[in-house]
Design an enzyme around this catalytic site. Sequence first.
Site, mmCIF file in Angstrom:
data_model
loop_
_atom_site.group_PDB
_atom_site.id
_atom_site.type_symbol
_atom_site.label_atom_id
_atom_site.label_comp_id
_atom_site.label_asym_id
_atom_site.label_seq_id
_atom_site.Cartn_x
_atom_site.Cartn_y
_atom_site.Cartn_z
ATOM 1 N N GLY A 23 0.815 -1.214 0.000
ATOM 2 C CA GLY A 23 0.000 0.000 0.000
ATOM 3 C C GLY A 23 0.846 1.259 0.000
ATOM 4 O O GLY A 23 0.650 2.162 -0.828
ATOM 5 N N ASP A 37 -3.640 -3.544 4.945
ATOM 6 C CA ASP A 37 -4.067 -4.473 5.998
ATOM 7 C C ASP A 37 -4.450 -3.762 7.296
ATOM 8 O O ASP A 37 -5.077 -4.364 8.166
ATOM 9 C CB ASP A 37 -2.929 -5.461 6.308
ATOM 10 C CG ASP A 37 -2.816 -6.553 5.259
ATOM 11 O OD1 ASP A 37 -3.525 -6.469 4.238
ATOM 12 O OD2 ASP A 37 -2.017 -7.483 5.468
ATOM 13 N N GLU A 48 -0.197 -23.369 1.624
ATOM 14 C CA GLU A 48 1.027 -23.324 0.815
ATOM 15 C C GLU A 48 2.217 -23.880 1.595
ATOM 16 O O GLU A 48 3.043 -24.624 1.050
ATOM 17 C CB GLU A 48 1.273 -21.888 0.340
ATOM 18 C CG GLU A 48 0.167 -21.445 -0.617
ATOM 19 C CD GLU A 48 0.328 -20.069 -1.247
ATOM 20 O OE1 GLU A 48 -0.228 -19.854 -2.316
ATOM 21 O OE2 GLU A 48 0.997 -19.193 -0.655
HETATM 22 C C1 LIG Z 1 2.946 -15.106 4.422
HETATM 23 C C2 LIG Z 1 1.975 -14.215 3.676
HETATM 24 C C3 LIG Z 1 1.474 -14.625 2.453
HETATM 25 C C4 LIG Z 1 0.590 -13.827 1.752
HETATM 26 N N1 LIG Z 1 0.136 -14.249 0.532
HETATM 27 C C5 LIG Z 1 -0.657 -13.443 -0.203
HETATM 28 C C6 LIG Z 1 -1.068 -13.817 -1.519
HETATM 29 O O1 LIG Z 1 -0.742 -14.900 -1.991
HETATM 30 N N2 LIG Z 1 -1.834 -12.948 -2.225
HETATM 31 C C7 LIG Z 1 -2.209 -11.738 -1.718
HETATM 32 O O2 LIG Z 1 -2.857 -10.959 -2.402
HETATM 33 N N3 LIG Z 1 -1.856 -11.367 -0.468
HETATM 34 C C8 LIG Z 1 -1.088 -12.171 0.293
HETATM 35 N N4 LIG Z 1 -0.713 -11.800 1.563
HETATM 36 C C9 LIG Z 1 -1.258 -10.551 2.122
HETATM 37 C C10 LIG Z 1 -0.530 -9.345 1.588
HETATM 38 O O3 LIG Z 1 0.869 -9.544 1.654
HETATM 39 C C11 LIG Z 1 -0.949 -8.131 2.405
HETATM 40 O O4 LIG Z 1 -2.341 -7.969 2.235
HETATM 41 C C12 LIG Z 1 -0.211 -6.875 1.972
HETATM 42 O O5 LIG Z 1 1.176 -7.029 2.181
HETATM 43 C C13 LIG Z 1 -0.725 -5.670 2.763
HETATM 44 O O6 LIG Z 1 -0.008 -4.548 2.356
HETATM 45 P P1 LIG Z 1 0.239 -3.348 3.376
HETATM 46 O O7 LIG Z 1 0.925 -2.279 2.585
HETATM 47 O O8 LIG Z 1 -1.000 -3.026 4.088
HETATM 48 O O9 LIG Z 1 1.223 -3.942 4.481
HETATM 49 P P2 LIG Z 1 2.626 -4.651 4.331
HETATM 50 O O10 LIG Z 1 2.876 -5.079 2.951
HETATM 51 O O11 LIG Z 1 2.675 -5.646 5.419
HETATM 52 O O12 LIG Z 1 3.665 -3.487 4.653
HETATM 53 C C14 LIG Z 1 3.742 -2.876 5.902
HETATM 54 C C15 LIG Z 1 5.075 -2.164 5.988
HETATM 55 O O13 LIG Z 1 5.054 -1.313 7.111
HETATM 56 C C16 LIG Z 1 6.267 -1.405 7.804
HETATM 57 N N5 LIG Z 1 5.982 -1.058 9.200
HETATM 58 C C17 LIG Z 1 5.145 -1.704 10.044
HETATM 59 N N6 LIG Z 1 5.088 -1.058 11.225
HETATM 60 C C18 LIG Z 1 5.912 0.006 11.112
HETATM 61 C C19 LIG Z 1 6.277 1.044 12.010
HETATM 62 N N7 LIG Z 1 5.774 1.129 13.243
HETATM 63 N N8 LIG Z 1 7.155 1.974 11.592
HETATM 64 C C20 LIG Z 1 7.674 1.897 10.334
HETATM 65 N N9 LIG Z 1 7.368 0.935 9.460
HETATM 66 C C21 LIG Z 1 6.481 0.019 9.835
HETATM 67 C C22 LIG Z 1 6.695 -2.836 7.613
HETATM 68 O O14 LIG Z 1 8.092 -2.974 7.782
HETATM 69 C C23 LIG Z 1 6.238 -3.108 6.185
HETATM 70 O O15 LIG Z 1 7.249 -2.828 5.244
HETATM 71 C C24 LIG Z 1 0.174 -12.585 2.294
HETATM 72 C C25 LIG Z 1 0.670 -12.176 3.527
HETATM 73 C C26 LIG Z 1 1.572 -12.985 4.220
HETATM 74 C C27 LIG Z 1 2.114 -12.523 5.550
#
Ligand SMILES: Cc1cc2nc3c(=O)[nH]c(=O)nc-3n(C[C@H](O)[C@H](O)[C@H](O)COP(=O)(O)OP(=O)(O)OC[C@H]3O[C@@H](n4cnc5c(N)ncnc54)[C@H](O)[C@@H]3O)c2cc1C
Length: 443
Positions: free
Chosen positions: A24, A312, A179
């Site tokens: 995101g 998320d 998986e």
């Molecule tokens: C093992 C696994 C398998 C998955 N498989 C799939 C799949 O097959 N298909 C699919 O669509 N989705 C999958 N997902 C879900 C998908 O990865 C998430 O929905 C997606 O990553 C969410 O994106 P995001 O940007 O919200 O958070 P994230 O991608 O989790 O990124 C959050 C970022 O914030 C940073 N962060 C967190 N807290 C702090 C803080 N306090 N200060 C600074 N930085 C911080 C972290 O380091 C990270 O880089 C999977 C997730 C996991 C864990």
Amino acid sequence: MTQSDRSAGDSSVPHVVIVGGGFGGLMAALSLRRAPVRLTLIDRSNHHLFQPLLYQVATAALSPAQIAAPIRHILARQTNCTVWMAEAVRLDAARRRLVLTDGELPYDYVILAAGATHSYFGHDEWAPHAPGLKTVDDAVDIRQRLLLAFERAERLPDPEAQRPYLTFVVVGGGPTGVEMAGAISEIAFETARRDFRQIDRAGARVILVEALDRLLAGFPESLARRAERDLTKLGVEVRLRSRVTGIDARTVTITTTTGAETIPTRNVLWAAGVQASPLGATLGAPLDRNGKVLVEPDLSVPGRPDIFVIGDLAHVEDPRTGKPVPAVAPAALQMGRHVARIIAAEAGRAPRGHTVRPGFRYRDKGLLATIGRKRAVASLGPFHFAGFPAWILWCIAHILFLITFRQKVLVMVEWIWSYVTFAGGARLITGGARRPEPDKRQG
Ligand SMILES: Cc1cc2nc3c(=O)[nH]c(=O)nc-3n(C[C@H](O)[C@H](O)[C@H](O)COP(=O)(O)OP(=O)(O)OC[C@H]3O[C@@H](n4cnc5c(N)ncnc54)[C@H](O)[C@@H]3O)c2cc1C
């Protein structure tokens, strides 16, 4: 002047702070590349991680660098963006400052995209014995535990003594659990047979535990049943309607309506339960039961149009289905694009924030999950299919979404190589942390 004041500067364009360089946050930053804003992207790690392939690092099919790339490198050519490796602890909305562990950062807009992590349903004492999968460190730790379990078993002459090391229990029958179980079964039943001499292959067990009466809750029922059948063919014991009620260093206890069973094992992996980043709770906004922030349709926090929550960490309802938008990568990417569009439009106009903002609309791209090295299940709108064609689609989709061209090429070559040779790419035991205790009877 403090470091944070220098970064924020004193400029006529708004300062947008993004917390999180995951799907995101990174998409928001990239989508704002031509907008009249100054960006600061904060992440506590220095890399963007392609989490959907994390299980392949945990099961030694891929190396970490094949699925993670430095955020600084990805954004190197985006001149309106500064990247900081820093940890955010809370938001001071009244003062419009993001509080870091080592400073503060003023903002005009902030986008919280800090994601979620696993939750042990109030049993944090299970964490050391049942690692979850969220970060590169988690994956490398799991890889080390799995590979060490085989190394320990190889040195035990008695098949009975080998058994706890060759029993793998995966908790949670969502995509990650499915998986993981499929990939571990192939290591346990195929790779181990080839690479080890003493291991009693007949003694190996892979158990997948799920509390519901089906796997893959987000998928259509028919695909869930197909996944169950395919896993069973691979040798996985699928335990539905079963809850894990105890985990320690040597056993796991599984409870069903008919009673409880305690299984000796050194390998429990956690793929159940999700808890949103604690940053959400610092907003003072309403949260759902997983700690996700209940956002407005435009993805801003109620009463705070300058604070957006995406990915998320956000709880947003899809107006078309009335259900929450799922916590998947495409949803986070779409949310990142959506808030970037709002900010870009408002930044180019004065005064800011006075027009009606569009609501977020989720476009469901479908769901995929792989089962072992040549099967998958795919749900794309009205089309549901499984087996080898779904697996090919899964491979193509994942390669296309990897962030750098180098990773696309490397992962494709690695997969073709291991498909042909059955050889896992990264079966290395490195570092010394958290190695399982050798058995007393070990030779
Ligand atoms: C093992 C696994 C398998 C998955 N498989 C799939 C799949 O097959 N298909 C699919 O669509 N989705 C999958 N997902 C879900 C998908 O990865 C998430 O929905 C997606 O990553 C969410 O994106 P995001 O940007 O919200 O958070 P994230 O991608 O989790 O990124 C959050 C970022 O914030 C940073 N962060 C967190 N807290 C702090 C803080 N306090 N200060 C600074 N930085 C911080 C972290 O380091 C990270 O880089 C999977 C997730 C996991 C864990």
